[in-house]
Design a protein around this motif. Structure first.
Motif, PDB file in Angstrom:
ATOM      1  N   VAL A 110       0.850  -1.205   0.000  1.00 17.17           N
ATOM      2  CA  VAL A 110       0.000   0.000   0.000  1.00 17.17           C
ATOM      3  C   VAL A 110       0.877   1.244   0.000  1.00 17.17           C
ATOM      4  CG1 VAL A 110      -1.659   1.355   1.354  1.00 17.17           C
ATOM      5  CG2 VAL A 110      -1.979  -1.110   1.097  1.00 17.17           C
ATOM      6  N   GLN A 111       1.917   1.244   0.834  1.00 12.78           N
ATOM      7  CA  GLN A 111       2.813   2.391   0.919  1.00 12.78           C
ATOM      8  C   GLN A 111       3.552   2.628  -0.394  1.00 12.78           C
ATOM      9  OE1 GLN A 111       5.224   1.318   4.273  1.00 12.78           O
ATOM     10  NE2 GLN A 111       3.695   1.972   5.774  1.00 12.78           N
ATOM     11  N   LEU A 112       3.794   1.554  -1.147  1.00 11.99           N
ATOM     12  CA  LEU A 112       4.491   1.684  -2.427  1.00 11.99           C
ATOM     13  C   LEU A 112       3.536   2.009  -3.573  1.00 11.99           C
ATOM     14  CD1 LEU A 112       7.035  -1.257  -2.099  1.00 11.99           C
ATOM     15  CD2 LEU A 112       7.504   1.189  -1.901  1.00 11.99           C
ATOM     16  N   GLY A 113       2.218   2.073  -3.256  1.00  9.79           N
ATOM     17  CA  GLY A 113       1.261   2.498  -4.262  1.00  9.79           C
ATOM     18  C   GLY A 113       0.551   1.391  -5.002  1.00  9.79           C
ATOM     19  N   ALA A 114       0.547   0.177  -4.482  1.00 10.96           N
ATOM     20  CA  ALA A 114      -0.153  -0.929  -5.143  1.00 10.96           C
ATOM     21  C   ALA A 114      -1.659  -0.726  -5.031  1.00 10.96           C
ATOM     22  CB  ALA A 114       0.245  -2.251  -4.504  1.00 10.96           C
ATOM     23  N   ASP A 115      -2.403  -1.237  -5.998  1.00 13.99           N
ATOM     24  CA  ASP A 115      -3.862  -1.095  -5.934  1.00 13.99           C
ATOM     25  C   ASP A 115      -4.451  -2.282  -5.175  1.00 13.99           C
ATOM     26  OD1 ASP A 115      -3.630  -3.161  -7.710  1.00 13.99           O
ATOM     27  OD2 ASP A 115      -4.834  -2.257  -9.294  1.00 13.99           O
ATOM     28  N   LEU A 116      -5.763  -2.197  -4.879  1.00 14.64           N
ATOM     29  CA  LEU A 116      -6.452  -3.173  -4.055  1.00 14.64           C
ATOM     30  C   LEU A 116      -6.396  -4.580  -4.647  1.00 14.64           C
ATOM     31  CD1 LEU A 116      -8.164  -3.553  -1.528  1.00 14.64           C
ATOM     32  CD2 LEU A 116     -10.176  -3.086  -2.908  1.00 14.64           C
ATOM     33  N   GLU A 117      -6.616  -4.716  -5.940  1.00 13.97           N
ATOM     34  CA  GLU A 117      -6.607  -6.026  -6.598  1.00 13.97           C
ATOM     35  C   GLU A 117      -5.243  -6.697  -6.499  1.00 13.97           C
ATOM     36  OE1 GLU A 117      -9.297  -7.553  -7.769  1.00 13.97           O
ATOM     37  OE2 GLU A 117     -10.473  -5.816  -7.130  1.00 13.97           O
ATOM     38  N   GLU A 118      -4.189  -5.911  -6.678  1.00  9.52           N
ATOM     39  CA  GLU A 118      -2.827  -6.452  -6.610  1.00  9.52           C
ATOM     40  C   GLU A 118      -2.522  -6.953  -5.194  1.00  9.52           C
ATOM     41  OE1 GLU A 118       1.753  -5.099  -7.668  1.00  9.52           O
ATOM     42  OE2 GLU A 118       0.150  -3.608  -7.741  1.00  9.52           O
TER      43      GLU A 118
END
Length: 141
Positions: A110-118
């Motif tokens: 999350v902190q690195l910017g991944a989306d919910l699906e990933e």
């Protein structure tokens, strides 16, 4: 492992002292028989005194080794108990750790910017948990 070797070495030394004590006792018995059969001379009496002193010394050595073996056995039991406790603690940590790793990884994503699906796919989290982590840690960033 080291305590096992020390224990084995102590047993070997105790056995050797016991054998030496047994041998000295046999020599003393033979010497006593010879003295009874022969005339008592100063040399024979002196030899008998020396053999008796050696026998007493060997007996005290065997007693000392026996006490040391008992101490080593006690230390071995303590070490085995400590090892058992540490193994139980390690097992408890291993049971807890995999779950915490998944959540730590999801927070990092999350902190690195991944989306919910990933996050759901990579961490194998249900949607509700992934959304909760995503919402909590996205607000902090």
């Amino acid at each position: 492992m080291l305590i096992g070797w020390l224990f084995a070495l102590s047993l070997l030394v105790a056995w050797l002292l016991w054998r030496s004590l047994q041998h000295s006792s046999e020599l003393l018995a033979r010497s006593d028989q010879r003295l009874l059969q022969q005339d008592s001379t100063d040399d024979n009496q002196q030899e008998l005194r020396l053999l008796r002193a050696e026998l007493a010394e060997l007996r005290s050595g065997v007693i000392g080794v026996g006490q040391r073996v008992l101490e080593l056995e006690s230390q071995l039991q303590s070490q085995q108990q400590l090892l058992t406790e540490q193994a139980e603690q390690l097992q408890a940590v291993q049971l807890i750790e995999p779950e915490s790793k998944i959540y730590s990884r999801a927070m990092k994503m999350v902190q690195l910017g991944a989306d919910l699906e990933e996050i759901m796919r990579e961490c194998e989290l249900p949607r509700a948990e992934a959304e909760l982590l995503f919402n909590l840690h996205q607000q902090k960033s």
